[in-house]
Design a protein around this motif. Structure first.
Motif, PDB file in Angstrom:
ATOM      1  N   ALA A 162       7.947 -34.892  -8.216  1.00 10.15           N
ATOM      2  CA  ALA A 162       6.532 -34.567  -8.422  1.00 10.15           C
ATOM      3  C   ALA A 162       6.352 -33.105  -8.826  1.00 10.15           C
ATOM      4  CB  ALA A 162       5.748 -34.871  -7.150  1.00 10.15           C
ATOM      5  N   LEU A 163       7.030 -32.205  -8.127  1.00 12.45           N
ATOM      6  CA  LEU A 163       6.903 -30.786  -8.454  1.00 12.45           C
ATOM      7  C   LEU A 163       7.455 -30.474  -9.849  1.00 12.45           C
ATOM      8  CD1 LEU A 163       7.863 -29.165  -5.019  1.00 12.45           C
ATOM      9  CD2 LEU A 163       5.601 -29.253  -6.069  1.00 12.45           C
ATOM     10  N   SER A 164       8.552 -31.100 -10.213  1.00 13.60           N
ATOM     11  CA  SER A 164       9.135 -30.864 -11.542  1.00 13.60           C
ATOM     12  C   SER A 164       8.214 -31.390 -12.640  1.00 13.60           C
ATOM     13  CB  SER A 164      10.506 -31.531 -11.634  1.00 13.60           C
ATOM     14  OG  SER A 164      11.392 -31.027 -10.655  1.00 13.60           O
ATOM     15  N   THR A 165       7.619 -32.555 -12.388  1.00 13.08           N
ATOM     16  CA  THR A 165       6.716 -33.121 -13.392  1.00 13.08           C
ATOM     17  C   THR A 165       5.463 -32.276 -13.562  1.00 13.08           C
ATOM     18  OG1 THR A 165       7.520 -35.334 -12.802  1.00 13.08           O
ATOM     19  CG2 THR A 165       5.483 -35.196 -14.069  1.00 13.08           C
ATOM     20  N   PHE A 166       4.896 -31.812 -12.456  1.00 12.24           N
ATOM     21  CA  PHE A 166       3.722 -30.939 -12.541  1.00 12.24           C
ATOM     22  C   PHE A 166       4.071 -29.613 -13.225  1.00 12.24           C
ATOM     23  CE2 PHE A 166       1.860 -33.516  -8.977  1.00 12.24           C
ATOM     24  CZ  PHE A 166       0.734 -33.914  -9.678  1.00 12.24           C
ATOM     25  N   SER A 167       5.273 -29.116 -12.954  1.00 13.28           N
ATOM     26  CA  SER A 167       5.708 -27.886 -13.614  1.00 13.28           C
ATOM     27  C   SER A 167       5.798 -28.081 -15.125  1.00 13.28           C
ATOM     28  CB  SER A 167       7.069 -27.450 -13.055  1.00 13.28           C
ATOM     29  OG  SER A 167       7.545 -26.305 -13.729  1.00 13.28           O
ATOM     30  N   LEU A 168       6.273 -29.239 -15.547  1.00 11.02           N
ATOM     31  CA  LEU A 168       6.340 -29.541 -16.976  1.00 11.02           C
ATOM     32  C   LEU A 168       4.946 -29.593 -17.611  1.00 11.02           C
ATOM     33  CD1 LEU A 168       7.822 -30.451 -19.548  1.00 11.02           C
ATOM     34  CD2 LEU A 168       7.820 -32.791 -18.620  1.00 11.02           C
ATOM     35  N   LYS A 169       3.999 -30.240 -16.927  1.00 10.58           N
ATOM     36  CA  LYS A 169       2.637 -30.348 -17.466  1.00 10.58           C
ATOM     37  C   LYS A 169       1.964 -28.977 -17.544  1.00 10.58           C
ATOM     38  CE  LYS A 169       1.766 -35.104 -15.935  1.00 10.58           C
ATOM     39  NZ  LYS A 169       0.908 -35.987 -15.081  1.00 10.58           N
ATOM     40  N   ILE A 170       2.127 -28.169 -16.507  1.00  9.31           N
ATOM     41  CA  ILE A 170       1.524 -26.839 -16.510  1.00  9.31           C
ATOM     42  C   ILE A 170       2.169 -25.962 -17.590  1.00  9.31           C
ATOM     43  CG2 ILE A 170       1.233 -24.732 -15.146  1.00  9.31           C
ATOM     44  CD1 ILE A 170      -0.668 -26.957 -14.384  1.00  9.31           C
ATOM     45  N   TRP A 171       3.453 -26.101 -17.767  1.00  6.71           N
ATOM     46  CA  TRP A 171       4.144 -25.312 -18.779  1.00  6.71           C
ATOM     47  C   TRP A 171       3.656 -25.666 -20.183  1.00  6.71           C
ATOM     48  CZ3 TRP A 171       7.514 -27.285 -22.565  1.00  6.71           C
ATOM     49  CH2 TRP A 171       8.169 -26.322 -23.323  1.00  6.71           C
ATOM     50  N   ARG A 172       3.401 -26.940 -20.430  1.00 10.34           N
ATOM     51  CA  ARG A 172       2.899 -27.346 -21.746  1.00 10.34           C
ATOM     52  C   ARG A 172       1.516 -26.769 -22.042  1.00 10.34           C
ATOM     53  NH1 ARG A 172       4.596 -33.800 -21.946  1.00 10.34           N
ATOM     54  NH2 ARG A 172       6.826 -33.464 -22.467  1.00 10.34           N
ATOM     55  N   GLN A 173       0.740 -26.505 -20.993  1.00 11.95           N
ATOM     56  CA  GLN A 173      -0.577 -25.901 -21.163  1.00 11.95           C
ATOM     57  C   GLN A 173      -0.508 -24.384 -21.348  1.00 11.95           C
ATOM     58  OE1 GLN A 173      -2.886 -27.116 -17.773  1.00 11.95           O
ATOM     59  NE2 GLN A 173      -2.754 -29.299 -18.274  1.00 11.95           N
ATOM     60  N   GLY A 174       0.676 -23.820 -21.254  1.00 19.26           N
ATOM     61  CA  GLY A 174       0.831 -22.384 -21.417  1.00 19.26           C
ATOM     62  C   GLY A 174       0.552 -21.575 -20.173  1.00 19.26           C
ATOM     63  N   LYS A 175       0.488 -22.226 -19.013  1.00 22.44           N
ATOM     64  CA  LYS A 175       0.206 -21.538 -17.754  1.00 22.44           C
ATOM     65  C   LYS A 175       1.495 -21.315 -16.973  1.00 22.44           C
ATOM     66  CE  LYS A 175      -4.379 -23.690 -17.439  1.00 22.44           C
ATOM     67  NZ  LYS A 175      -5.276 -24.539 -16.612  1.00 22.44           N
ATOM     68  N   SER A 176       1.392 -20.501 -15.938  1.00 19.55           N
ATOM     69  CA  SER A 176       2.556 -20.200 -15.110  1.00 19.55           C
ATOM     70  C   SER A 176       2.815 -21.326 -14.116  1.00 19.55           C
ATOM     71  CB  SER A 176       2.340 -18.882 -14.361  1.00 19.55           C
ATOM     72  OG  SER A 176       3.411 -18.621 -13.478  1.00 19.55           O
ATOM     73  N   SER A 177       4.055 -21.758 -14.050  1.00 14.81           N
ATOM     74  CA  SER A 177       4.449 -22.817 -13.115  1.00 14.81           C
ATOM     75  C   SER A 177       5.256 -22.253 -11.954  1.00 14.81           C
ATOM     76  CB  SER A 177       5.260 -23.885 -13.854  1.00 14.81           C
ATOM     77  OG  SER A 177       6.372 -23.301 -14.518  1.00 14.81           O
ATOM     78  N   LEU A 178       5.011 -21.001 -11.606  1.00 11.75           N
ATOM     79  CA  LEU A 178       5.760 -20.353 -10.530  1.00 11.75           C
ATOM     80  C   LEU A 178       5.585 -21.043  -9.180  1.00 11.75           C
ATOM     81  CD1 LEU A 178       7.571 -17.991  -9.659  1.00 11.75           C
ATOM     82  CD2 LEU A 178       5.493 -16.622  -9.343  1.00 11.75           C
ATOM     83  N   PRO A 179       4.378 -21.474  -8.784  1.00  9.09           N
ATOM     84  CA  PRO A 179       4.272 -22.158  -7.478  1.00  9.09           C
ATOM     85  C   PRO A 179       5.122 -23.418  -7.387  1.00  9.09           C
ATOM     86  CG  PRO A 179       2.095 -21.498  -8.273  1.00  9.09           C
ATOM     87  CD  PRO A 179       3.046 -21.284  -9.397  1.00  9.09           C
ATOM     88  N   PHE A 180       5.231 -24.170  -8.458  1.00 10.22           N
ATOM     89  CA  PHE A 180       6.038 -25.393  -8.435  1.00 10.22           C
ATOM     90  C   PHE A 180       7.537 -25.065  -8.384  1.00 10.22           C
ATOM     91  CE2 PHE A 180       2.091 -26.219 -10.755  1.00 10.22           C
ATOM     92  CZ  PHE A 180       1.561 -27.242  -9.993  1.00 10.22           C
ATOM     93  N   ILE A 181       7.919 -23.965  -9.008  1.00 13.69           N
ATOM     94  CA  ILE A 181       9.329 -23.541  -8.921  1.00 13.69           C
ATOM     95  C   ILE A 181       9.671 -23.124  -7.501  1.00 13.69           C
ATOM     96  CG2 ILE A 181      11.028 -21.912  -9.823  1.00 13.69           C
ATOM     97  CD1 ILE A 181       9.358 -21.705 -12.362  1.00 13.69           C
ATOM     98  N   LEU A 182       8.762 -22.393  -6.871  1.00 17.43           N
ATOM     99  CA  LEU A 182       9.001 -21.978  -5.484  1.00 17.43           C
ATOM    100  C   LEU A 182       9.033 -23.178  -4.541  1.00 17.43           C
ATOM    101  CD1 LEU A 182       6.716 -18.796  -5.322  1.00 17.43           C
ATOM    102  CD2 LEU A 182       9.210 -18.896  -5.556  1.00 17.43           C
TER     103      LEU A 182
END
Length: 206
Positions: free
Chosen positions: A123-143
């Motif tokens: 779930a966290l990896s998938t959300f990180s992918l979606k946020i990254w495609r929007q050009g936003k920071s996915s740092l919380p999902f990485i942490l």
């Protein structure tokens, strides 16, 4: 010969000699004037062909400023690989490992561990992918993925210390430690690299 003819001949010869001596002087003056004019025009052309120090400095500053600004705008730290490139396979491995382990051992703890940690990682990896495609920071999902890796590492390391089994506890402990190092690298490097569309748009605008 009469004296009158001698006097006329003498005066004519003096006039001819005088005119002969004056002609070179006039030619010399004309040549000097032409030489002076040519040298002045040559000096003026030379002075115009070389720019002044202010022009050189101004042109150099004007050319250097956009290059410097473009270098600053393009210079941004980022990791070489995205977190979800390894996070999604890692979550799938943990989830499938829990299901397969439950089928062989019939231990509900193995199933719950696999579903809980594997599903959360996916779930966290998938959300990180979606946020990254929007050009936003996915740092919380990485942490979040890094925190789950720490929990998995502690759990499997304790199990390996008690059972001394290389598979599956030792294997999952090594994988969890490797993923923790990977997430730490992504965070320290500056996060995921920007998408190609946003990167090309930024370079075009700069």
């Amino acid at each position: 010969m009469p004296k009158g003819l001698l006097f006329i001949q003498f005066s004519i010869s003096m006039r001819l000699e005088g005119s002969g001596t004056e002609t070179p002087s006039s030619d010399t003056k004309t040549a000097l004037r032409y030489t002076a004019d040519a040298s002045n025009s040559h000096l003026e052309g030379t002075s115009k062909s070389y720019p002044t120090t202010e022009e050189q400095v101004g042109g150099k500053i004007g050319m250097d400023e956009p290059i410097h600004e473009q270098g600053v705008s393009q210079h941004k730290k980022a990791a070489k690989i995205h977190d979800f490139c390894l996070g999604i396979p890692f979550g799938g491995l943990v989830l499938s490992g829990g299901i397969v382990g439950f089928l062989f051992s019939r231990n509900p703890t193995t199933l719950s561990t696999g579903i809980l940690f594997g599903g959360a990682l996916l779930a966290l990896s998938t959300f990180s992918l979606k946020i990254w495609r929007q050009g936003k920071s996915s740092l919380p999902f990485i942490l979040g993925q890094a925190a789950l890796s720490v929990a998995l590492l502690g759990k499997h390391f304790r199990s390996y210390s008690m059972t001394k089994k290389l598979f599956p506890t030792g294997f999952y402990a090594v994988i969890s430690a490797a993923m923790l190092c990977f997430y730490s690298y992504v965070v320290i490097a500056g996060g995921n690299p920007p998408p190609k569309k946003l990167k090309s748009a930024t370079s075009a605008s700069s």
